[in-house]
Write a protein that holds these residues in place. Structure first.
Motif, short mmCIF file in Angstrom:
data_model
loop_
_atom_site.label_atom_id
_atom_site.label_comp_id
_atom_site.label_asym_id
_atom_site.label_seq_id
_atom_site.Cartn_x
_atom_site.Cartn_y
_atom_site.Cartn_z
N ASP A 137 0.89 -1.22 0.05
CA ASP A 137 0.12 0.06 0.10
C ASP A 137 0.77 1.27 0.05
N GLU A 138 2.05 1.06 0.52
CA GLU A 138 3.07 2.13 0.53
C GLU A 138 3.68 2.47 -0.90
N GLY A 139 3.58 1.71 -1.42
CA GLY A 139 4.30 1.62 -3.02
C GLY A 139 5.73 0.54 -3.17
N ALA A 140 5.71 -0.13 -1.77
CA ALA A 140 6.73 -1.16 -1.71
C ALA A 140 6.45 -2.43 -2.75
N VAL A 141 7.72 -2.85 -3.40
CA VAL A 141 7.33 -4.19 -4.05
C VAL A 141 7.92 -5.04 -3.25
N VAL A 142 6.80 -6.08 -3.11
CA VAL A 142 7.29 -7.17 -2.59
C VAL A 142 7.57 -8.52 -3.29
N GLU A 143 8.79 -9.01 -3.20
CA GLU A 143 9.23 -10.20 -4.01
C GLU A 143 9.38 -11.22 -2.99
N GLU A 144 9.05 -12.56 -3.72
CA GLU A 144 9.18 -13.80 -2.80
C GLU A 144 10.25 -14.51 -3.12
N ILE A 145 11.01 -14.92 -2.24
CA ILE A 145 12.31 -15.99 -2.28
C ILE A 145 11.52 -17.42 -2.49
N GLU A 146 11.94 -18.18 -3.63
CA GLU A 146 11.43 -19.33 -3.49
C GLU A 146 12.05 -20.53 -2.74
N ILE A 147 11.49 -21.67 -2.70
CA ILE A 147 12.26 -22.67 -1.93
C ILE A 147 12.77 -23.63 -2.94
N MET A 156 19.00 -20.46 -2.41
CA MET A 156 20.00 -19.35 -2.05
C MET A 156 20.20 -18.78 -3.49
N GLU A 157 20.07 -19.61 -4.65
CA GLU A 157 20.44 -18.81 -5.67
C GLU A 157 19.46 -17.70 -6.00
N ASP A 158 18.11 -18.11 -5.83
CA ASP A 158 17.01 -17.20 -6.18
C ASP A 158 17.11 -16.10 -5.17
N PHE A 159 17.67 -16.35 -3.86
CA PHE A 159 17.57 -15.30 -2.91
C PHE A 159 18.61 -14.37 -3.74
N ARG A 160 19.94 -14.96 -3.89
CA ARG A 160 21.11 -14.04 -4.48
C ARG A 160 20.47 -13.04 -5.72
N ASP A 161 19.79 -13.95 -6.65
CA ASP A 161 19.18 -13.25 -7.77
C ASP A 161 18.47 -12.01 -7.45
N LYS A 162 17.45 -12.22 -6.44
CA LYS A 162 16.46 -11.16 -5.93
C LYS A 162 16.92 -10.15 -5.23
N LEU A 163 17.81 -10.23 -4.44
CA LEU A 163 18.59 -9.35 -3.47
C LEU A 163 19.36 -8.37 -4.20
N SER A 164 19.16 -6.77 -4.10
CA SER A 164 19.59 -5.79 -4.98
C SER A 164 19.75 -4.65 -4.12
N GLU A 165 20.39 -3.49 -4.81
CA GLU A 165 20.21 -2.30 -3.91
C GLU A 165 19.15 -1.56 -3.47
N GLU A 166 17.85 -2.10 -4.16
CA GLU A 166 16.56 -1.42 -3.84
C GLU A 166 16.28 -2.35 -2.51
N THR A 167 16.47 -3.46 -2.33
CA THR A 167 16.10 -4.15 -1.29
C THR A 167 16.21 -3.43 0.10
N LYS A 168 14.90 -3.25 0.93
CA LYS A 168 14.92 -2.44 2.07
C LYS A 168 14.72 -3.34 3.34
N LEU A 169 14.40 -4.35 2.97
CA LEU A 169 13.94 -5.34 4.16
C LEU A 169 13.86 -6.89 3.78
N LEU A 170 14.37 -7.77 4.57
CA LEU A 170 14.25 -9.22 4.43
C LEU A 170 13.58 -9.78 5.76
N ALA A 171 12.65 -10.51 5.28
CA ALA A 171 11.71 -11.25 6.26
C ALA A 171 11.89 -12.58 6.11
N LEU A 172 12.43 -13.38 7.16
CA LEU A 172 13.09 -14.70 6.75
C LEU A 172 12.72 -15.44 8.11
N THR A 173 12.15 -16.96 7.83
CA THR A 173 12.25 -17.80 9.10
C THR A 173 13.32 -18.38 9.49
#
Ligand SMILES: Cc1ncc(COP(=O)(O)O)c(C=O)c1O
Length: 427
Positions: A137-147, A156-173
């Motif tokens: 709702d605030e304009g954030a782009v939420v992307e999902e790391i695959e399993i 981990m490859e998907d994580f590395r591909d998706k992480l970028s300078e634009e990433t402001k938060l990582l929520a992880l179990t």
């Protein structure tokens, strides 16, 4: 020799849990529902009762019961500081993990700008997905790391591909409550920090099984719920002091504006907190009693060492029961286990599907025999969907806890191997 140790440990632990005396019809109850919430030792019940009987008051008053309540909260922060390996000012209490995480997302709202990226994962419980998805709702782009479907953990490859300078938060179990796998959290936090992102770890499932070390992880936030590790229903969060200090939390004006108070809106659950610290003391007590069974490197305090020792002993015990459970279930041809390969770390949570019956049918069949297990998606809704199990009613989840016994594991395997009774009751 090994069996001697198990029997002694099991007897000793079980005596402290009054609910283990409960029966259903003629059956003793096997509480294999631990990942949904643990049974509670007597000392936790006593602490809650004692607080309400002797010290019940609101905080910051100039009389004895209020002073005792202030002292209780102070001590609780110290005890959980040992539990998380942080400073007492970094321990925050609240209702439960989900509510606290929604509050955290609210507090981080104005740090997220239009187009900023938030990474969530397919492995996580909804409690660590929904609060961040709301920030769209605030304009954030939420992307999902695959399993990785073979390993049932983060790709981990998907994580590395998706992480970028634009990433402001990582929520992880820290560990999956559905299949038990433990992702490479430390590595992921490091990488997220290298691009300047905040990190939020959901340790609700992990906390019952392994010591938590936020200093080592260097995460900004980590959330847990005491009812998952022998306590009552109270949320406990670690929040890095300098990070929480900068956030605008939901608070009333007279409330202190410094951590941790600035996050603790309204009156805390004092009796719940009294129970939660007793749960940690229980873990430490077991650590002290059985310290000869595991080796724990020296820690910052004697209490932290005892806590880490207690959790390691529990894990050692759970591992023996879990191996037996996995071995038994593997022999049943209709059962498909959702267990990661041996090189992937995981907890004592074992999930499966049955080729002939739904998860609900299996859980009801076992429940009628006094064997309490969960079925469904356990709010790990995305994971269950990705695994293609949603239409089939999800998974059956058996959680092995320190108060379970080898006999309960055998009973479970026997019940699931009894094709005659299953056919009679379920066909
Ligand atoms: C891994 C995990 N995260 C979050 C939650 C939600 O915790 P709470 O009930 O404290 O909101 C649960 C509860 O089952 C869980 O297992």
């Amino acid at each position: 020799m090994c069996e001697d140790w198990i029997a002694d440990f099991s007897d000793h632990i079980r005596k402290r849990f009054p609910s283990l005396e409960n029966r259903i019809d003629d059956h003793k109850i096997a509480y294999l529902d631990g990942p949904g919430g643990y049974q509670v030792p007597e000392r936790v019940l006593d602490a809650m009762r004692d607080y309400l009987k002797k010290s019940n008051a609101n905080r910051h008053g100039r009389f004895k019961t209020s002073e005792e309540t202030d002292a209780l909260i102070l001590e609780a922060r110290r005890i959980f500081a040992d539990f998380f390996n942080c400073s007492p000012e970094e321990v925050v209490f609240g209702a439960n993990m989900t509510t606290m995480n929604f509050m955290l997302a609210q507090a981080l709202r104005n740090k997220i700008k239009d187009g900023d990226k938030i990474l969530i994962t397919q492995l996580d419980h909804e409690g660590n997905r929904a609060p961040w998805e709301d920030l769209e709702d605030e304009g954030a782009v939420v992307e999902e790391i695959e399993i990785d479907r073979e390993e049932l953990t983060i790709d981990m490859e998907d994580f590395r591909d998706k992480l970028s300078e634009e990433t402001k938060l990582l929520a992880l179990t820290h560990a999956s409550n559905a299949v038990g796998t433990i992702p490479e959290v430390g590595k992921m936090v490091d990488k997220a920090h290298s691009v300047g992102a905040y990190t939020v770890i959901d340790a609700v499932h992990y906390a019952a099984h392994f010591p938590i070390d936020v200093e080592d992880l260097e995460t900004d936030f980590l959330l847990s719920s005491a009812y998952k590790y022998f306590g009552p229903h109270v949320g406990v969060m670690y929040a890095k002091e300098k990070v929480l200090d900068e956030l605008n939390t939901l608070k009333v004006k007279p409330q202190k504006d410094s951590p941790p108070d600035k996050f603790e809106t309204g009156t805390l659950n004092h009796e719940g907190i009294a129970g939660a610290i007793e749960a940690v003391r229980f873990i430490a007590e077991v650590g002290k009693e059985y310290s000869s069974l595991v080796d724990v490197e020296s820690e910052r305090s004697k209490r932290r060492k005892d806590i880490a020792t207690g959790l390691n002993i529990f894990e050692k015990y759970e591992r023996i029961l879990t191996d037996k459970l996995v071995e038994g279930l593997s022999q049943i041809p209709e059962i498909n286990l959702y267990r990661p390969p041996s090189h992937v770390r995981c907890t004592s949570t074992v999930s499966f599907t049955h080729e002939l019956y739904s998860a609900e049918e299996i859980a009801s069949y076992l429940g009628d025999r006094g064997i309490f297990v969960w079925d469904g998606d356990f709010y790990a809704t995305r994971l269950v969907k990705v695994l293609g199990l949603q239409e089939k009613g999800g998974l059956v989840r058996v959680g092995v806890s320190p108060y379970n016994t080898l006999e309960e594991i055998e009973r479970t395997i026997e019940a699931l191997s009894d094709h005659g009774s299953m056919k009679e009751e379920l066909d």
